[in-house]
Design a protein around this motif. Structure first.
Motif, PDB file in Angstrom:
ATOM      1  N   VAL B  25       0.878  -1.221   0.082  1.00  0.00           N
ATOM      2  CA  VAL B  25      -0.009  -0.001   0.267  1.00  0.00           C
ATOM      3  C   VAL B  25       1.000   1.081   0.051  1.00  0.00           C
ATOM      4  N   MET B  26       1.851   1.119   0.827  1.00  0.00           N
ATOM      5  CA  MET B  26       2.580   2.326   0.878  1.00  0.00           C
ATOM      6  C   MET B  26       3.488   2.752  -0.401  1.00  0.00           C
ATOM      7  N   ARG B  27       3.780   1.664  -0.876  1.00  0.00           N
ATOM      8  CA  ARG B  27       4.855   1.658  -2.217  1.00  0.00           C
ATOM      9  C   ARG B  27       4.114   2.412  -3.244  1.00  0.00           C
ATOM     10  N   LEU B  28       2.322   1.835  -3.181  1.00  0.00           N
ATOM     11  CA  LEU B  28       1.599   2.243  -4.147  1.00  0.00           C
ATOM     12  C   LEU B  28       1.186   3.857  -4.081  1.00  0.00           C
ATOM     13  N   LEU B  29       1.074   4.291  -3.103  1.00  0.00           N
ATOM     14  CA  LEU B  29       0.756   5.646  -2.707  1.00  0.00           C
ATOM     15  C   LEU B  29       1.861   6.677  -2.653  1.00  0.00           C
ATOM     16  N   ALA B  30       3.087   6.101  -2.370  1.00  0.00           N
ATOM     17  CA  ALA B  30       4.144   6.997  -2.263  1.00  0.00           C
ATOM     18  C   ALA B  30       4.697   7.305  -3.271  1.00  0.00           C
ATOM     19  N   ARG B  31       4.261   6.765  -4.595  1.00  0.00           N
ATOM     20  CA  ARG B  31       4.891   7.247  -5.941  1.00  0.00           C
ATOM     21  C   ARG B  31       4.644   8.592  -6.093  1.00  0.00           C
ATOM     22  N   PRO B  32       5.722   9.338  -6.771  1.00  0.00           N
ATOM     23  CA  PRO B  32       5.532  10.758  -7.018  1.00  0.00           C
ATOM     24  C   PRO B  32       4.392  10.638  -8.001  1.00  0.00           C
ATOM     25  N   ARG B  33       4.048   9.493  -8.817  1.00  0.00           N
ATOM     26  CA  ARG B  33       2.941   9.830  -9.728  1.00  0.00           C
ATOM     27  C   ARG B  33       1.552  10.033  -9.112  1.00  0.00           C
ATOM     28  N   THR B  34       1.447   9.333  -7.972  1.00  0.00           N
ATOM     29  CA  THR B  34       0.206   9.541  -7.274  1.00  0.00           C
ATOM     30  C   THR B  34      -0.180  10.991  -7.037  1.00  0.00           C
ATOM     31  N   VAL B  35       0.978  11.845  -6.409  1.00  0.00           N
ATOM     32  CA  VAL B  35       1.038  12.873  -6.072  1.00  0.00           C
ATOM     33  C   VAL B  35       0.702  13.784  -7.442  1.00  0.00           C
ATOM     34  N   GLN B  36       1.334  13.629  -8.328  1.00  0.00           N
ATOM     35  CA  GLN B  36       1.139  14.373  -9.572  1.00  0.00           C
ATOM     36  C   GLN B  36      -0.455  14.114 -10.179  1.00  0.00           C
ATOM     37  N   LEU B  37      -0.848  12.957  -9.981  1.00  0.00           N
ATOM     38  CA  LEU B  37      -2.315  12.794 -10.378  1.00  0.00           C
ATOM     39  C   LEU B  37      -3.354  13.276  -9.449  1.00  0.00           C
ATOM     40  N   MET B  38      -3.014  13.624  -8.254  1.00  0.00           N
ATOM     41  CA  MET B  38      -3.934  14.602  -7.330  1.00  0.00           C
ATOM     42  C   MET B  38      -3.750  15.707  -7.856  1.00  0.00           C
ATOM     43  N   LEU B  39      -2.666  16.244  -8.042  1.00  0.00           N
ATOM     44  CA  LEU B  39      -2.466  17.805  -8.433  1.00  0.00           C
ATOM     45  C   LEU B  39      -3.472  17.772  -9.873  1.00  0.00           C
ATOM     46  N   ASN B  40      -3.369  16.910 -10.700  1.00  0.00           N
ATOM     47  CA  ASN B  40      -3.978  17.017 -11.959  1.00  0.00           C
ATOM     48  C   ASN B  40      -5.515  17.030 -11.596  1.00  0.00           C
ATOM     49  N   THR B  41      -6.029  16.356 -10.631  1.00  0.00           N
ATOM     50  CA  THR B  41      -7.384  16.203 -10.315  1.00  0.00           C
ATOM     51  C   THR B  41      -7.762  17.479  -9.867  1.00  0.00           C
ATOM     52  N   ALA B  42      -6.909  18.060  -8.723  1.00  0.00           N
ATOM     53  CA  ALA B  42      -7.329  19.281  -8.158  1.00  0.00           C
ATOM     54  C   ALA B  42      -7.441  20.536  -9.355  1.00  0.00           C
ATOM     55  N   ALA B  43      -6.565  20.521 -10.547  1.00  0.00           N
ATOM     56  CA  ALA B  43      -6.659  21.608 -11.347  1.00  0.00           C
ATOM     57  C   ALA B  43      -7.678  21.432 -12.369  1.00  0.00           C
ATOM     58  N   LEU B  44      -8.165  20.209 -12.619  1.00  0.00           N
ATOM     59  CA  LEU B  44      -9.237  19.895 -13.550  1.00  0.00           C
ATOM     60  C   LEU B  44     -10.424  20.310 -12.697  1.00  0.00           C
ATOM     61  N   THR B  45     -10.562  20.126 -11.297  1.00  0.00           N
ATOM     62  CA  THR B  45     -11.654  20.489 -10.733  1.00  0.00           C
ATOM     63  C   THR B  45     -11.974  22.064 -10.873  1.00  0.00           C
ATOM     64  N   ALA B  46     -10.803  22.656 -10.474  1.00  0.00           N
ATOM     65  CA  ALA B  46     -10.643  24.043 -10.586  1.00  0.00           C
ATOM     66  C   ALA B  46     -11.436  24.700 -11.903  1.00  0.00           C
ATOM     67  N   GLY B  47     -10.879  24.188 -12.923  1.00  0.00           N
ATOM     68  CA  GLY B  47     -11.094  24.498 -14.273  1.00  0.00           C
ATOM     69  C   GLY B  47     -12.463  24.233 -14.633  1.00  0.00           C
ATOM     70  N   VAL B  48     -12.989  23.241 -14.327  1.00  0.00           N
ATOM     71  CA  VAL B  48     -14.581  22.909 -14.575  1.00  0.00           C
ATOM     72  C   VAL B  48     -15.237  23.906 -13.693  1.00  0.00           C
TER      73      VAL B  48
END
Lengths: 338, 506
Positions: B25-48
């Motif tokens: 679980v930690m390996r899955l969550l701690a990837r930099p990619r997970t953080v990047q995807l969360m930022l993308n989600t935030a950016a998309l939400t704000a835009g919409v």
């Protein structure tokens, strides 16, 4: 006044709802009463419904079908466990079958013998129904035949930088990567995936979107499945995409299969096997080849449709020797593509 | 009861999550990619959220506060994009541009293909803005104009009236709309993936579909829910901090209408038609284009039959959701207490849980508890009502905020019991809210997929499934008639309901 208006509306709505429920319920009820087999189908309705009704016509056995995504249905079966109402599960790819192999019962040897050993489970729990080969789709306008890569490994070459469409979440791609791991080892596969990722691929949602991206000029080449081209060409003969295989025996030309298995919890195992035998018979095999643009896995004398890209004989000649049974390992998180 | 049902999916996910190996679980969550995807989600939400406000606010104002010609038509057109399934919108935008797209093949010029953040924002905005529009229109209609008049009488400029009186009173509706859109964007996967933009929900889908893994997917889903509930918590904090009131009679005052003048009419219609062309015209044109090119394999009877099956789920789901939402909304607005607040927040769980996980939870519990209900009509309708409860709740709650408690108190003083008061005073006042809520649930139930895959009776073929089993095999042309049917039939139904809703459109 307002109140009257409201309750009148409520009454109309209630009546509509009651009618609607009645409508839906009679539809499903009659189906459920007459149904002898329950099939979970990850294959699309337009493709398989005609052959299923042919089976019902021939045998008098009704098949009640739940259509859905291959992956969603596999997960559903896992969740249902031994309470599953399903008798059969028909998947688009081997990896999905592998995910629930433990839930299948062994098929009779006669049925298994209808297909080549490469198209079935080692323990006889599922069997391939129609072949689908991996190959290259490309734009004949922007890539000459002699510019095409000879091996799948070459796709990481800088000359394909930014020109290749890639559907990393597609089941066939995942299966293909697993095949590469078996054939060439984890280190090689990881390096290859990282090479692809570094080659600035055009990431697409699925194979269809990839073919469209090539037609639209956003990508020039894609590692994909054979049968989509036939479906595009059937509705648009000028569709500007062509197909090619890699060098003979390259892992890039992997022959995969859609397959089916009988659930161990089924009360109708005999009828279920009868259904599978029908799918492996000449009528169904001709149908998958002639109408669905996939490849036969059983029988001989099946007539292909001309002009739909790489033919069955070419695909078979180019295919590597590979045991699809090895495709049950599903780890693929490393390369950062997905 | 509803609260308890809502907790079931959470319980299920925790149950599955505990089967996990913690290190993985930690390996899955701690990837930099997970953080990047969360930022993308935030950016998309704000835009919409930003773009849907830019569309919905002027639209709602035009329909409820001006003498725009053909307001009733605009009112229906503004809700219709809801009926467009997300992947149809995405396919439409994709199919439009590009060398081999609709524009180039029909008119001989190619546009760059919309993709990435812009493409995803555009596609999502075009079919989610009606959530905000419906909330805002109900708020404009219910807003007590005597407040604005008082402000004007006290010397405020029109601009000050808007920012100090109108806007604060629109806040509950804005927040309710933003919340629903925000949660939708956080959980959406299909359209975003087609636009080649990667967000957090993507990872969850991959866990299920490529790794067939329910354990780690549960961890990711719980994280998504945690994010969503944080958003819900903020929304209710903002909403509950404010007080709203009416001063007028609450029924007799006619709405003050802004006269637009010829130039204003043209500008208003210019705005309306560009939004309508983009949100409805585009997908319809692309579908029509596909339908002329494809063999019309789907005969009309098959489509109508499929529509009947869709209706048999969508209509009762909408009614059940409204029936469940009503007491929850009344509790929240009229009898605020920690318990009612909790139930209100729980109501959003259904909407925030990724629908595949939500459906799996009910597969699990119905097979364990009530196997006789498994894959029945009744279960599907109940799960839809729970999943989309939040959609019905928003407009009903906004309507209740604006209905004057003092009128209810007067009715009580005149000898009416609580039930009679509710039926004769409250219910008629909040009727537009209830209808808006039902329309929202109906329309989303018409196009919903993962829950139908898992929980519909076997052999049941609503339009959404029939369409999917064609697109999944790359047969877009064959899918087009069913996609068109979803849009046309939903739109007709919404139009019918809104036409008979006499209060709609001011």
């Amino acid at each position: 006044m307002l109140l009257d208006g409201f309750s009148r509306r409520a009454r109309t709505l209630a009546a509509t709802a009651a009618l609607a429920i009645g409508f839906g319920a009679t539809g499903t009820m009659t189906a459920a009463m007459a149904a002898d087999l329950t099939l979970y189908s990850g294959r699309g309705e337009t493709l398989v419904a005609p052959i299923i009704s042919a089976f019902t016509q021939e045998t008098g056995i009704n098949v009640n079908v739940r259509y859905g995504g291959t992956a969603e249905l596999a997960i559903l079966l896992q969740e249902e466990g031994d309470r599953s109402p399903a008798d059969l599960y028909w998947a688009q790819d081997v990896t999905a079958l592998g995910a629930i192999t433990g839930m299948f019962t062994a098929l009779p040897q006669e049925t298994l013998d209808k297909v080549d050993a490469v198209y079935r489970d080692n323990n006889g729990r599922w069997v391939g129904i129609s072949g689908r080969s991996r190959l290259l789709a490309y734009s004949p306008e922007r890539l000459a035949e002699d510019e095409l890569p000879q091996t799948m490994a070459e796709l990481t070459d800088a000359r394909f930088s930014g020109r290749m469409a890639l559907a990393p979440t597609n089941g066939s791609f995942v299966g293909h990567v697993n095949a590469l791991r078996v054939a060439e080892g984890d280190a090689f596969t990881l390096e290859w995936l990282q090479g692809l990722a570094a080659n600035d691929p055009v990431i697409v949602r699925n194979n269809t979107a990839g073919y469209q991206a090539i037609a639209d000029g956003e990508a020039d080449i894609m590692l994909t499945n054979n049968y989509y081209l036939g479906r595009f060409l059937a509705s648009d003969p000028d569709f500007p995409v062509a197909q090619a295989t890699f060098t003979e025996g390259d892992i890039g030309n992997l022959m995969m299969t859609a397959g089916i298995g009988v659930l161990a919890t089924s009360d109708h195992a005999d009828e279920a096997v009868q259904f599978i035998d029908f799918l492996l018979g000449p009528v169904a095999q001709q149908y998958f080849t002639g109408n669905v643009y996939e490849f036969p896995v059983s029988g001989s004398g099946i007539v292909p449709v001309a002009g739909m890209g790489v033919t069955f004989d070419e695909a078979v000649a180019a295919a590597p020797e590979f045991d699809l049974n090895t495709l049950t390992d599903l780890e693929k998180r490393e390369a950062g593509l997905i | 009861m509803v609260g308890a049902l809502m907790v079931l999916p959470l319980w299920y996910l925790v149950l599955r999550a505990f089967e996990a190996d913690f290190e993985t679980v930690m390996r899955l969550l701690a990837r930099p990619r997970t953080v990047q995807l969360m930022l993308n989600t935030a950016a998309l939400t704000a835009g919409v959220l930003a773009f849907s406000t830019l569309i919905a606010l002027p639209m709602a104002w035009l329909v409820s506060r001006t003498d725009l010609v053909g307001k009733r038509v605009v009112n229906v057109l503004a809700v219709m994009p809801l009926a467009v399934p997300g992947y149809v919108m995405a396919y439409a935008l994709i199919g439009l541009a590009g060398n081999y797209g609709f524009l180039n093949q029909t008119f001989g010029f190619a546009l760059p293909r919309p993709q990435g953040w812009w493409g995803a924002t555009l596609a999502l905005t075009l079919y989610t803005f009606p959530y905000l529009y419906l909330n805002l229109r109900a708020a404009f209609t219910g807003l007590d104009q005597s407040l604005e008049e008082s402000a004007r009488a006290l010397g405020c400029t029109p601009r000050q009236v808007f920012t100090r009186v109108t806007l604060p009173h629109l806040m509950p509706a804005l927040l309710a709309g933003w919340l629903v859109i925000g949660l939708y964007v956080i959980g959406d996967f299909g359209a975003v993936a087609l636009m080649r933009y990667e967000v957090f929900s993507y990872v969850i889908y991959i866990q299920y579909s490529a790794a067939f893994d329910r354990v780690y997917a549960s961890w990711l889903a719980l994280i998504l829910i945690a994010i969503a509930l944080t958003v819900v918590w903020w929304e209710s904090r903002l909403r509950e901090g404010a007080h709203y009131a009416r001063t007028g009679s609450g029924s007799g005052v006619g709405t003050r209408i802004t006269r637009l003048g010829p130039l204003g009419q043209v500008a208003g219609w210019g705005f309306v038609s560009s939004v309508v062309i983009a949100s409805i015209g585009l997908p319809v044109a692309v579908l029509a284009f596909w339908m002329t090119r494809g063999p019309l394999a789907a005969s009309l009877p098959a489509v109508v039959d499929s529509f009947g099956q869709s209706l048999s789920v969508a209509v009762p789901s909408a009614m059940l959701a409204a029936m469940m939402a009503l007491p929850i909304a009344v509790l929240a607005v009229r009898y605020p207490s920690p318990l009612s607040t909790l139930i209100n927040r729980l109501a959003f769980i259904g909407y925030a849980v990724p629908s595949l996980a939500f459906a799996l939870a009910f597969v699990f519990f119905s097979l364990q508890g009530v196997p006789i209900l498994y894959q029945t009509h009744l279960l599907l309708v109940s799960v839809y009502a729970l999943a989309f409860l939040a959609l019905a709740l928003g407009p009903i709650r906004s309507a209740l905020y604006q209905a004057r408690p003092s009128v209810e108190e007067a009715a009580r003083a005149l000898g009416h019991g609580p039930v009679s008061t509710f039926a004769r005073v409250t219910l008629p006042t909040i009727r537009p809210g209830i209808i808006a809520g039902m329309v929202l649930v109906f329309v989303i139930a018409m196009k919903e997929l993962p829950i139908a895959f898992l929980l519909a009776p076997t052999g049941f073929r609503p339009l959404s499934i029939t369409m999917f089993s064609r697109t999944s095999e790359g047969m877009l042309l064959e899918a087009a008639p069913y996609a068109a049917a979803i849009i046309v039939f939903s739109a007709l139904f919404v139009g019918f309901v809104l036409r008979h809703d006499k209060k709609a459109g001011g």
